[in-house]
Design a protein around this motif. Structure first.
Motif, PDB file in Angstrom:
ATOM      1  N   ARG A   1      17.635  -0.061   0.391  1.00 38.32           N
ATOM      2  CA  ARG A   1      18.302  -0.501   1.469  1.00 38.32           C
ATOM      3  C   ARG A   1      16.941  -1.199   1.925  1.00 38.32           C
ATOM      4  O   ARG A   1      17.001  -2.242   2.391  1.00 38.32           O
ATOM      5  CB  ARG A   1      19.295   0.373   1.757  1.00 38.32           C
ATOM      6  N   ILE A   2      16.033  -0.445   1.609  1.00 38.23           N
ATOM      7  CA  ILE A   2      14.692  -1.149   2.798  1.00 38.23           C
ATOM      8  C   ILE A   2      13.991  -2.325   2.491  1.00 38.23           C
ATOM      9  O   ILE A   2      14.153  -3.579   3.179  1.00 38.23           O
ATOM     10  CB  ILE A   2      13.260   0.125   2.617  1.00 38.23           C
ATOM     11  N   ALA A   3      13.871  -1.907   0.868  1.00 35.62           N
ATOM     12  CA  ALA A   3      14.013  -3.567   0.178  1.00 35.62           C
ATOM     13  C   ALA A   3      14.473  -4.664   0.329  1.00 35.62           C
ATOM     14  O   ALA A   3      14.208  -5.907   0.384  1.00 35.62           O
ATOM     15  CB  ALA A   3      13.607  -3.502  -1.567  1.00 35.62           C
ATOM     16  N   HIS A   4      16.222  -4.494  -0.264  1.00 30.66           N
ATOM     17  CA  HIS A   4      17.178  -5.701   0.328  1.00 30.66           C
ATOM     18  C   HIS A   4      17.066  -5.863   1.566  1.00 30.66           C
ATOM     19  O   HIS A   4      16.823  -6.535   2.255  1.00 30.66           O
ATOM     20  CB  HIS A   4      18.502  -4.700   0.457  1.00 30.66           C
ATOM     21  N   ASP A   5      16.522  -5.004   3.222  1.00 26.98           N
ATOM     22  CA  ASP A   5      16.436  -5.572   4.114  1.00 26.98           C
ATOM     23  C   ASP A   5      15.272  -6.332   4.594  1.00 26.98           C
ATOM     24  O   ASP A   5      15.394  -7.251   5.290  1.00 26.98           O
ATOM     25  CB  ASP A   5      16.268  -4.264   5.604  1.00 26.98           C
TER      26      ASP A   5
ATOM     27  N   CYS B   1       0.521  -1.243  -0.092  1.00 24.63           N
ATOM     28  CA  CYS B   1      -0.089  -0.040   0.468  1.00 24.63           C
ATOM     29  C   CYS B   1       0.796   1.332  -0.185  1.00 24.63           C
ATOM     30  O   CYS B   1       2.456   1.047   0.695  1.00 24.63           O
ATOM     31  CB  CYS B   1      -0.920   0.407   1.623  1.00 24.63           C
ATOM     32  N   VAL B   2       0.321   2.255  -0.538  1.00 20.29           N
ATOM     33  CA  VAL B   2       1.376   3.870  -0.525  1.00 20.29           C
ATOM     34  C   VAL B   2       1.562   4.217   0.704  1.00 20.29           C
ATOM     35  O   VAL B   2       0.598   4.471   1.184  1.00 20.29           O
ATOM     36  CB  VAL B   2       0.684   3.869  -1.781  1.00 20.29           C
ATOM     37  N   PRO B   3       2.485   4.533   1.599  1.00 20.77           N
ATOM     38  CA  PRO B   3       2.501   5.293   2.733  1.00 20.77           C
ATOM     39  C   PRO B   3       2.764   6.288   2.558  1.00 20.77           C
ATOM     40  O   PRO B   3       3.100   7.273   1.458  1.00 20.77           O
ATOM     41  CB  PRO B   3       3.962   4.704   2.749  1.00 20.77           C
ATOM     42  N   PRO B   4       2.546   7.437   3.562  1.00 18.57           N
ATOM     43  CA  PRO B   4       2.570   9.198   3.361  1.00 18.57           C
ATOM     44  C   PRO B   4       4.141   9.428   2.860  1.00 18.57           C
ATOM     45  O   PRO B   4       5.162   8.506   3.705  1.00 18.57           O
ATOM     46  CB  PRO B   4       2.124   9.240   4.720  1.00 18.57           C
ATOM     47  N   GLN B   5       4.274  10.289   2.858  1.00 20.46           N
ATOM     48  CA  GLN B   5       5.325  10.428   1.965  1.00 20.46           C
ATOM     49  C   GLN B   5       6.574   9.017   1.661  1.00 20.46           C
ATOM     50  O   GLN B   5       7.943   9.984   2.054  1.00 20.46           O
ATOM     51  CB  GLN B   5       6.145  11.369   3.519  1.00 20.46           C
ATOM     52  N   ASN B   6       5.977   8.580   1.594  1.00 19.15           N
ATOM     53  CA  ASN B   6       7.218   7.004   0.571  1.00 19.15           C
ATOM     54  C   ASN B   6       7.898   6.633   1.446  1.00 19.15           C
ATOM     55  O   ASN B   6       8.601   6.246   1.367  1.00 19.15           O
ATOM     56  CB  ASN B   6       7.493   7.926  -0.772  1.00 19.15           C
ATOM     57  N   LYS B   7       7.064   6.663   2.744  1.00 17.90           N
ATOM     58  CA  LYS B   7       7.587   6.258   3.689  1.00 17.90           C
ATOM     59  C   LYS B   7       6.768   5.869   4.965  1.00 17.90           C
ATOM     60  O   LYS B   7       6.302   5.894   6.196  1.00 17.90           O
ATOM     61  CB  LYS B   7       8.180   7.568   5.102  1.00 17.90           C
ATOM     62  N   PRO B   8       6.993   4.209   4.770  1.00 20.84           N
ATOM     63  CA  PRO B   8       6.337   3.290   5.969  1.00 20.84           C
ATOM     64  C   PRO B   8       7.100   2.659   7.019  1.00 20.84           C
ATOM     65  O   PRO B   8       7.941   3.322   6.578  1.00 20.84           O
ATOM     66  CB  PRO B   8       6.360   1.648   4.806  1.00 20.84           C
ATOM     67  N   THR B   9       6.390   2.467   7.919  1.00 24.56           N
ATOM     68  CA  THR B   9       7.712   1.901   9.080  1.00 24.56           C
ATOM     69  C   THR B   9       7.998   0.422   9.343  1.00 24.56           C
ATOM     70  O   THR B   9       7.555   0.070   8.455  1.00 24.56           O
ATOM     71  CB  THR B   9       6.105   2.500  10.710  1.00 24.56           C
ATOM     72  N   GLY B  10       8.824   1.098   9.981  1.00 22.64           N
ATOM     73  CA  GLY B  10       8.839  -0.607  10.689  1.00 22.64           C
ATOM     74  C   GLY B  10       8.298  -1.759  10.667  1.00 22.64           C
ATOM     75  O   GLY B  10       8.160  -2.583  10.546  1.00 22.64           O
TER      76      GLY B  10
END
Length: 213
Positions: free
Chosen positions: A144-148, A107-116
């Motif tokens: 990096r987030i996708a990598h993690d 899902c689309v997150p605000p400011q393109n920044k999903p939380t942990g």
């Protein structure tokens, strides 16, 4: 379940943002974006971060409707993973060949920044997608987030396989994980990533798969 239901309720913040988008743009897709491609015979899985508000959230297909998709799909096509039909529209006739594209967060997150928490909640769908890909050999993690997210899904220690553009990670009992900077407009405009850099990563994957037969 490989893809969330259209009204997935699991992440309250993302649900609220999705409803805001529906109110503002009722003609947009505005739902969890499913994996694109026939996963049954796909040897490559591309994993991004999350749908863009005016991109995949609008069109309903990963990396479709914003700049990142142009670089991604043109490069995939150049190396035989897609046809050359991409035109940033859901009806452009784009077809993937031996590849699939998805996001760590659907899902689309605000400011393109999903939380942990949101990333971890959505990881079940990534795990189910990868488990269903019986021919999967390489995962291309964009950023990096996708990598993690991919490493956690594979049960690998992040410290043992640090993110780095062009790095190739051999994880025992798992598909190869290759890293690239995300092909976003920001990364390209700031010189973090350019087409030759991205082409080299995808080209190396093509060579690896061709060599494997």
């Amino acid at each position: 379940m490989r893809d969330p239901q259209l009204d997935c309720p699991q992440c309250p913040r993302l649900v609220a943002f999705r409803h805001q988008a529906r109110d503002a743009h009722p003609d947009w897709y505005n739902a969890p974006v499913p994996t694109f491609g026939e996963i049954g015979d796909a040897r490559l899985l591309v994993v991004g971060l999350a749908p863009g508000l005016g991109g995949a959230n609008r069109t309903g297909r990963p990396f479709t409707g914003d700049y990142a998709g142009t670089l991604l799909y043109e490069t995939l096509a150049d190396h035989g993973f897609a046809n050359h039909a991409f035109d940033a529209r859901i009806d452009d006739g784009l077809v993937l060949h031996g590849a699939a594209v998805t996001n760590a967060v659907r899902c689309v997150p605000p400011q393109n920044k999903p939380t942990g928490v949101e990333i971890r909640t959505c990881s079940a769908f990534l795990a189910e997608t990868m488990a269903a890909m019986q021919s999967l050999e390489v995962v291309l993690a964009l950023g990096r987030i996708a990598h993690d997210a991919v490493l956690r899904t594979l049960g690998a220690r992040l410290s043992a396989y640090p993110f780095g553009h062009g790095r190739v990670h051999q994880i025992p009992g798992a598909p190869i994980v290759t890293d690239s900077y995300h092909p976003s407009r920001y990364n390209v405009n700031t010189g973090v990533l350019d087409k030759p850099m991205f082409d080299a990563v995808v080209g190396a994957i093509r060579s690896r798969l061709d060599a494997a037969g």
